[in-house]
Design an enzyme around this catalytic site. Structure first.
Site, short mmCIF file in Angstrom:
data_model
loop_
_atom_site.label_atom_id
_atom_site.label_comp_id
_atom_site.label_asym_id
_atom_site.label_seq_id
_atom_site.Cartn_x
_atom_site.Cartn_y
_atom_site.Cartn_z
N ASN A 21 0.87 -1.18 0.00
CA ASN A 21 0.00 0.00 0.00
C ASN A 21 0.90 1.23 0.00
O ASN A 21 2.10 1.12 0.29
CB ASN A 21 -1.00 -0.05 1.18
CG ASN A 21 -0.33 0.14 2.53
OD1 ASN A 21 0.41 1.10 2.74
ND2 ASN A 21 -0.58 -0.78 3.45
N ASN A 70 -8.19 -7.47 9.69
CA ASN A 70 -8.26 -8.11 8.38
C ASN A 70 -8.40 -9.63 8.43
O ASN A 70 -8.44 -10.28 7.38
CB ASN A 70 -7.04 -7.74 7.53
CG ASN A 70 -6.95 -6.26 7.27
OD1 ASN A 70 -5.96 -5.63 7.63
ND2 ASN A 70 -7.99 -5.68 6.70
N ARG A 89 -0.03 -11.72 2.70
CA ARG A 89 -0.99 -11.67 3.81
C ARG A 89 -1.88 -12.91 3.86
O ARG A 89 -2.37 -13.27 4.93
CB ARG A 89 -1.83 -10.38 3.77
CG ARG A 89 -0.99 -9.13 4.05
CD ARG A 89 -1.77 -8.06 4.80
NE ARG A 89 -2.17 -8.48 6.13
CZ ARG A 89 -3.03 -7.81 6.89
NH1 ARG A 89 -3.59 -6.71 6.43
NH2 ARG A 89 -3.35 -8.23 8.10
N HIS A 165 -8.51 0.60 2.55
CA HIS A 165 -9.49 -0.22 3.26
C HIS A 165 -10.59 0.73 3.76
O HIS A 165 -10.30 1.87 4.15
CB HIS A 165 -8.88 -0.89 4.51
CG HIS A 165 -8.15 -2.18 4.25
ND1 HIS A 165 -6.96 -2.48 4.88
CD2 HIS A 165 -8.44 -3.25 3.47
CE1 HIS A 165 -6.55 -3.68 4.49
NE2 HIS A 165 -7.43 -4.16 3.64
N ASP A 167 -11.99 0.85 6.55
CA ASP A 167 -11.78 1.33 7.93
C ASP A 167 -10.71 2.41 8.04
O ASP A 167 -10.44 2.90 9.13
CB ASP A 167 -11.51 0.16 8.89
CG ASP A 167 -10.16 -0.50 8.68
OD1 ASP A 167 -9.40 -0.09 7.78
OD2 ASP A 167 -9.85 -1.45 9.43
N ALA A 253 2.90 1.17 8.15
CA ALA A 253 2.41 -0.02 7.42
C ALA A 253 1.03 0.25 6.84
O ALA A 253 0.43 -0.62 6.20
CB ALA A 253 2.35 -1.22 8.35
N CYS A 259 -7.29 -1.01 12.81
CA CYS A 259 -6.67 -2.15 12.12
C CYS A 259 -6.03 -3.14 13.09
O CYS A 259 -5.91 -4.31 12.79
CB CYS A 259 -5.57 -1.70 11.17
SG CYS A 259 -6.01 -0.42 10.02
N1 ARG Z 1 0.14 -3.47 5.83
C1 ARG Z 1 -1.20 -3.90 5.98
C2 ARG Z 1 -1.80 -4.13 4.60
O1 ARG Z 1 -1.49 -3.37 3.72
C3 ARG Z 1 -1.99 -2.91 6.75
C4 ARG Z 1 -3.40 -3.35 7.05
C5 ARG Z 1 -4.22 -2.31 7.72
N2 ARG Z 1 -5.47 -2.84 8.10
C6 ARG Z 1 -6.66 -2.23 8.01
N3 ARG Z 1 -7.69 -2.85 8.49
N4 ARG Z 1 -6.81 -1.10 7.37
O2 ARG Z 1 -2.55 -5.03 4.37
#
Ligand code: ARG
Length: 289
Positions: A21, A70, A89, A165, A167, A253, A259
Site C-alpha cells: 500500500n 483483516n 498476507r 481499506h 476502515d 504499514a 486495524c
Molecule cells: N500493511 C497492511 C496491509 O497493507 C496494513 C493493514 C491495515 N489494516 C486495516 N484494516 N486497514 O494489508
C-alpha cells in the site's frame, strides 16, 4: 452484562518487509521497541475501558498479523475468513482460522475466486453492512457475504489508494452515526453514505492522513491516533469521549488503532448486536465506564 471482546496480536514480528500500500516503504522500516510501546498503550487503554482483550500468538515471517481487523468478518458466532488480495498476507489466514475454531466460532470460507479483507472493508452501521471495494476487497465478495449472512450490503468504491481499506476512511460510531473522510469516496459513494447514515461527521484531510478515521469505538469512548485535535473536538461535541494513543509506527504499514483490533462480540454500531441485547432483555446503553 458481558464485557466487549477484542482480538489483538502483539507486534513481536511486526515490520515493513514488503510494500502493498502507498504508506509502506521498506527503506523507512519500523522501530520495533517503539511499536511495542505503542501497541501496549493501545492494549492497556482498551483494558482500562473494560474490554476483554484476547491475544493471538505472533508468528515469525508474518509482519502484518498485528492487523487483526483483516482476519475476517465476525457475525454472531460465525467467522467469515478473509481472502487476502496479496499472498504475503494470505499466509496469515491459517493462524486466524485456527484461533477462531479453537475459540468456539464457526469458521467459513468464501470461494477462492474472490477477495475480501474482513472487518477492514466491511463495517456494520445499523442493519446495513457498508462494504468498501476496489483496492483490496471486490464487489462479488461483498455480495457473497451479504447472501451468506442475509444482510443488506451497501458497496462503496474506495477511489483514493491511500485509503485502501474502508476502515481507513469510515468509522461507524452508533447506528445512524459515523465519522468519515469524504474525499476517499466518489460522489456516488458519498451519496450512499449520506442516504443511510443521518449523522456523518467529516474528518479533515490532515487528520484522515493521520488515520483519525481508523478508530476503535467502545461504548461512548473513541480511541484514535494522536494529533487529531479537530476530530477530538467534533467527537466531544457529538457526545463521545476522544482518547488519543500515538500509533505512528503502525502508520508506516498503513494501519492504526482500528486495524490493530477485531471486535469479537459485534461492533457498537452493528444493528444485530443491538437486537441481541434486546433478546437478552438487556437494554442498557453500551457504556463501560
Ligand atoms: N500493511 C497492511 C496491509 O497493507 C496494513 C493493514 C491495515 N489494516 C486495516 N484494516 N486497514 O494489508
Amino acid at each position: 452484562m458481558s464485557p466487549p471482546r477484542i482480538l489483538m496480536c502483539p507486534p513481536d514480528h511486526y515490520g515493513i518487509e514488503y510494500e502493498i500500500n502507498p504508506w509502506m516503504n521498506r527503506s523507512l522500516g519500523a522501530v520495533r521497541e517503539l511499536a511495542f510501546l505503542q501497541w501496549r498503550a493501545l492494549h492497556d487503554e482498551l483494558v482500562s475501558l473494560g474490554v476483554a482483550v484476547e491475544t493471538l500468538a505472533p508468528q515469525p515471517g508474518l509482519p502484518d498479523l498485528v492487523f487483526t481487523a483483516n482476519a475476517g468478518l465476525v457475525f454472531k458466532n460465525r467467522f467469515l475468513s478473509s481472502r487476502f488480495r496479496y499472498e504475503v498476507r494470505a499466509r496469515e489466514s491459517p493462524f486466524f482460522d485456527a484461533w477462531f475454531a479453537a475459540n468456539g466460532f464457526a469458521v467459513e470460507h468464501m470461494p477462492d475466486t474472490m477477495f475480501h479483507e474482513g472487518a477492514g472493508d466491511a463495517l456494520f452501521c445499523g442493519e446495513s453492512l457498508f462494504a468498501g471495494y476496489r483496492t483490496r476487497s471486490d464487489a462479488p465478495a461483498h455480495q457473497w457475504v451479504g447472501r451468506a449472512l442475509g444482510v443488506r450490503v451497501l458497496p462503496v468504491e474506495l477511489v483514493n489508494t491511500r485509503f485502501y481499506h474502508l476502515d481507513t476512511c469510515f468509522c461507524p460510531l452508533a447506528p445512524g452515526e459515523a465519522i468519515y473522510f469524504p474525499e476517499a469516496f466518489d460522489a456516488y459513494g458519498r451519496k450512499v453514505l449520506s442516504n443511510h447514515v443521518p449523522k456523518l461527521i467529516p474528518v479533515t484531510e490532515d487528520e484522515a492522513n493521520r488515520f483519525g478515521c481508523n478508530a476503535v469505538v467502545v461504548g461512548k469512548a473513541v480511541v484514535h491516533n494522536s494529533r487529531c485535535p479537530r476530530l477530538a473536538a467534533d467527537l466531544t461535541a457529538a457526545g463521545y469521549r476522544s482518547i488519543e494513543v500515538e500509533l505512528d509506527e503502525f502508520l508506516k504499514a498503513g494501519g492504526s488503532a482500528k486495524c490493530l483490533t477485531l471486535r469479537l462480540d459485534g461492533e457498537e454500531a452493528a444493528g444485530w448486536k443491538q437486537g441481541e441485547r434486546q433478546e437478552d432483555g438487556r437494554h442498557e446503553p453500551a457504556e463501560y465506564r
